[in-house]
Scaffold this motif. Structure first.
Motif, PDB file in Angstrom:
ATOM      1  N   PRO A   1       0.833  -1.217   0.000  1.00  0.00           N
ATOM      2  CA  PRO A   1       0.000   0.000   0.000  1.00  0.00           C
ATOM      3  C   PRO A   1       0.864   1.262   0.000  1.00  0.00           C
ATOM      4  O   PRO A   1       2.023   1.238   0.426  1.00  0.00           O
ATOM      5  CB  PRO A   1      -0.805  -0.133   1.300  1.00  0.00           C
ATOM      6  N   LEU A   2       0.272   2.352  -0.459  1.00  0.00           N
ATOM      7  CA  LEU A   2       0.996   3.624  -0.573  1.00  0.00           C
ATOM      8  C   LEU A   2       0.216   4.717   0.159  1.00  0.00           C
ATOM      9  O   LEU A   2      -0.991   4.864  -0.033  1.00  0.00           O
ATOM     10  CB  LEU A   2       1.150   3.996  -2.056  1.00  0.00           C
ATOM     11  N   LEU A   3       0.933   5.457   1.034  1.00  0.00           N
ATOM     12  CA  LEU A   3       0.318   6.626   1.677  1.00  0.00           C
ATOM     13  C   LEU A   3       0.361   7.765   0.667  1.00  0.00           C
ATOM     14  O   LEU A   3       1.306   8.571   0.640  1.00  0.00           O
ATOM     15  CB  LEU A   3       1.067   6.967   2.963  1.00  0.00           C
ATOM     16  N   TYR A   4      -0.654   7.815  -0.157  1.00  0.00           N
ATOM     17  CA  TYR A   4      -0.619   8.680  -1.335  1.00  0.00           C
ATOM     18  C   TYR A   4      -0.440  10.163  -1.015  1.00  0.00           C
ATOM     19  O   TYR A   4       0.445  10.825  -1.610  1.00  0.00           O
ATOM     20  CB  TYR A   4      -1.884   8.458  -2.166  1.00  0.00           C
ATOM     21  N   PRO A   5      -1.194  10.775  -0.102  1.00  0.00           N
ATOM     22  CA  PRO A   5      -1.004  12.220   0.144  1.00  0.00           C
ATOM     23  C   PRO A   5       0.419  12.564   0.601  1.00  0.00           C
ATOM     24  O   PRO A   5       1.010  13.540   0.122  1.00  0.00           O
ATOM     25  CB  PRO A   5      -2.031  12.521   1.241  1.00  0.00           C
ATOM     26  N   ASP A   6       0.946  11.735   1.513  1.00  0.00           N
ATOM     27  CA  ASP A   6       2.304  12.007   1.989  1.00  0.00           C
ATOM     28  C   ASP A   6       3.319  11.845   0.862  1.00  0.00           C
ATOM     29  O   ASP A   6       4.250  12.650   0.718  1.00  0.00           O
ATOM     30  CB  ASP A   6       2.656  11.056   3.138  1.00  0.00           C
ATOM     31  N   PHE A   7       3.125  10.761   0.068  1.00  0.00           N
ATOM     32  CA  PHE A   7       4.039  10.522  -1.052  1.00  0.00           C
ATOM     33  C   PHE A   7       3.984  11.676  -2.051  1.00  0.00           C
ATOM     34  O   PHE A   7       5.021  12.181  -2.513  1.00  0.00           O
ATOM     35  CB  PHE A   7       3.673   9.203  -1.744  1.00  0.00           C
TER      36      PHE A   7
END
Length: 745
Positions: free
Chosen positions: A648-654
């Motif tokens: 999974p990817l922490l999209y906003p932080d990334f």
């Protein structure tokens, strides 16, 4: 009972039969005619077939007395027409089984009766006919009980009858002989069988019009025959019939209703068991499949209904039986390629074909079931164990019942064939070539799907075959069926699987075809486009940059619209393909391809976080591959570190961290990226609109003040304010968050 009583009883019985003979003779003498003789005979006929020897003997004795008196009277008073005996065939047909009766007396008397009938019917009254007189010799030999002697006796009688029975009486005699096959006495039924075989062998042309009736009667009588020897002899009679009248016999056999009963199965087995006949029968059956309509098509208010045709279905049912006969395995093997190709086509054309109303009532198998059974019978006979295993494990029978799953069934056949019969692959391909332009869509789908998977099994020394398959698939790109076009594209993509990385030899042709496939105007749900992109991705992994250089930018431009297709599978394929182009982003193509990366960068970032997991994974993979080409160490490090396709990817932080590097390393592209993100405010996906708003916010929020002059601030703010009115609460929330980052503007 005392001896005296027994003697008296015997005397009374004897006297009774003497009286009966006298009575019948009196009745006959009142009017000497064949009609009168027949009216008396019909009362004796039943008793001649009795299971009791005494009853048979008495009936035959009575008939003998009648015939002798009839003949004597004719000798005294011959007149025109008397010798015409319409009863001839019926009488002799009933007498023949008695000529091989277990009782010597019955045999002798019956032979005498036959001789008298022949004398009457052949106009030999008062004259001598050598053949008819030769029956006297048979009567002398009738005393022998040895089975071989009896066979010889009946066989010799058959020769006499074949020459003396008139054409007009022949069928009547044959039909009565057929009744004799079910005689209670095994050796009597065998005798009838011997004579029947003789007549069929030498006189069949005289009753050719009765051939269907003869086959039907043999079929019926096989169920009544008790003696194994008689059954075998009767089946051999059918084989003799096929030798003489091959096509008419086969044509009538194919009219029989399905499913076949055991007697019909035995009839097919005996016919094909003769190697001289086997190839002729096989050739005819394959010709029937090729020339017969596979189904009847009717339009019921706009709904097309296909109903099976019996003949074509019967051929496959017959082949299922024939393939189990061990004696013809060598013939089957020699014709393997033709059988394989024709049955594959038959399976293809039977999809969605319904039973006729009559077939439903008789619980007949469907046309598809018959075709699959025949195909499996062929594979079993020729020991194609791997292919059979593939079919059974993947529920092949169900796959080929409808047009949507038919191609999947063909794929398993293509995978298994080279493992079991590699030496037949080329000849099978040649046999299927003409069906690529068949009027039947099922034929074309089956062949193209088969070819499309067969390509991936080829070895490095089969390039001639690879070229043939490639050209065949290229020719179907203009087919009226989108399924055919789709599988032709898939097959071209599978050229990448040829052993030894040989696709480069065909790259120019294949790539052009795949690109054309992406522009298919009649592509429901973009299935052809997806196949083209998947195929291109496979090919790009195998070929050199020089093959792609002239068309690299064209391919990138063709891919871009697919990023926003409604189908998640299509979007995923598009992103994967774009990522695979990274192999060619160096050298001469570096500059133009980097421009394409910059153009599509925003789209890939936004779809990195959407509803379809497959798309998210494809975007991660694409960015990992494209990162080294972008010219930013920091950006590439982020891609390699955080974009695990399976995590999974922490999209906003990334996205926030990524934008910090982008605004520094690509400051001259920031306005381009931001305006690209604004264009996604009109996306049909809420999540993408959320992502676009965040990208705008993070990009501008992290942009150093000295670079803000290059930004179209008014246009961006207006677009964000408009996005605050979006029906989706989530979009409004993310837009508000993005706007909160613009306090410096």
């Amino acid at each position: 009972m005392s001896d005296i009583a027994i003697k008296e009883c015997a005397d009374f019985t004897k006297a009774a039969f003497i009286a009966l003979d006298s009575l019948l003779t009196e009745l006959l003498m009142k009017r000497i005619s064949s009609d009168n003789l027949e009216s008396i005979y019909k009362h004796l006929e039943h008793w001649m077939q009795s299971s009791e020897e005494t009853e048979r003997k008495r009936a035959v004795d009575c008939l003998c007395n009648l015939l002798d008196n009839y003949y004597s009277e004719l000798e005294k008073n011959p007149f025109e027409g008397t010798h015409e005996l319409p009863l001839q065939g019926r009488l002799i047909g009933r007498l023949v089984p008695r000529c091989s009766d277990p009782s010597v007396d019955i045999r002798k008397t019956s032979l005498h009766c036959v001789q008298v009938v022949l004398k009457i019917a052949t106009c030999s009254i008062g004259t001598s006919d050598k053949l008819v007189e030769a029956v006297d010799l048979l009567k002398e030999r009738a005393a022998e009980n040895d089975p071989n002697s009896l066979f010889t006796l009946v066989n010799d009688l058959s020769k006499v009858l074949c020459k003396k029975i008139s054409d007009d009486n022949l069928w009547l005699m044959v039909s009565n002989l057929l009744e004799g096959l079910a005689d209670y006495q095994a050796q009597s039924s065998s005798g009838a069988c011997v004579v029947l075989n003789g007549l069929v062998k030498t006189r069949m042309t005289a009753i050719l019009s009765k051939l269907p009736d003869l086959i039907d009667e043999i079929h019926i009588k096989l169920g009544d025959i008790v003696s194994a020897q008689t059954r075998t002899g009767t089946l051999r009679c059918l084989r003799t019939l096929v030798h003489q009248q091959t096509l008419p016999t086969l044509q009538h056999m194919l009219t029989k209703s399905l499913p076949y009963d055991q007697n019909l199965i035995s009839m097919w087995e005996i016919m094909i068991g003769d190697k001289q006949l086997a190839k002729i029968i096989f050739e005819h059956l394959l010709e029937v499949i090729a020339l017969t309509l596979p189904y009847q098509e009717k339009d019921f208010g706009g709904t097309i209904t296909r109903t099976e045709t019996h003949t074509a279905k019967a051929v496959t049912a017959s082949l299922s039986v024939i393939f189990e006969v061990e004696e013809v395995e060598s013939v089957i093997m020699n014709m393997f390629s033709r059988f394989f190709a024709d049955l594959l086509l038959r399976i293809g054309v039977c999809v969605d074909v319904q039973l006729t109303p009559g077939a439903k009532k008789s619980r007949s198998p469907t046309a598809s079931q018959c075709a699959v059974a025949a195909f499996k019978g062929l594979l079993k006979s020729t020991e194609c164990s791997t292919l059979l295993k593939y079919m059974d494990e993947n529920n092949f029978d169900k796959l080929v019942e409808n047009v949507e799953t038919l191609p999947h069934g063909m794929l398993f056949i293509a995978r298994g064939l080279p493992l079991d019969k590699p030496e037949h692959v080329s000849t099978i391909v040649d046999s299927l070539q003409s069906s690529l332009s068949s009027v039947y869509e099922g034929h074309r789908i089956a062949v193209v799907a088969f070819y499309s998977e067969l390509v991936s099994t080829l070895k490095s020394d089969q390039l001639d075959l690879a070229e043939l398959l490639m050209n065949s698939l290229l020719g179907r790109q203009v087919d009226s069926s989108y399924v055919v076009r789709m599988y032709s594209i898939r097959g071209l993509g599978n050229m990448a699987d040829i052993e030894g990385n040989q696709v480069g030899k065909f790259s120019t042709t294949v790539l052009s075809a795949m690109i054309a496939g992406m522009d298919d105007r009649e592509d429901p749900d973009d299935l052809i486009t997806m196949e083209a992109m998947s195929g291109l991705a496979k090919i790009f992994d195998q070929i050199d940059e020089k093959h792609v250089r002239p068309i690299l930018i064209n391919i990138a431009l063709r891919i871009r619209p697919c990023f926003e297709k409604p189908s998640g599978a299509v979007r995923a394929a598009a992103f994967r393909l774009f990522g695979s182009l990274s192999r060619f982003g160096k050298g001469h193509s570096k500059g133009p391809f980097l421009e394409q990366i910059q153009t599509n960068f925003v789209s890939v970032l936004l779809h990195l976080n959407e509803d379809e997991e497959e798309v998210k994974s494809a975007c991660k993979t694409a960015l990992i591959k494209l990162g080294p080409l972008m010219g930013s160490v920091k950006v590439n490090e982020m891609f390699q570190k955080h974009l695990d396709p399976d995590a999974p990817l922490l999209y906003p932080d990334f996205l926030n961290d990524l934008c910090k590097h982008v605004v520094i390393d690509f400051k001259d592209k920031v306005n381009f990226y931001v305006m690209g993100a604004v264009s996604f405010f009109k996306s049909s996906w809420s999540q993408v609109k959320c992502n676009a708003a965040l990208l705008v916010g993070y990009m501008l929020g992290n942009l150093p003040p000295e670079y803000s002059s290059v930004i179209s601030k008014e246009h961006i703010c207006e677009a964000l304010i408009l996005l605050l009115k979006d029906p989706s609460a989530e979009v409004r929330i993310n837009t508000a968050e993005a706007m909160s980052l613009l306090h410096g503007y």
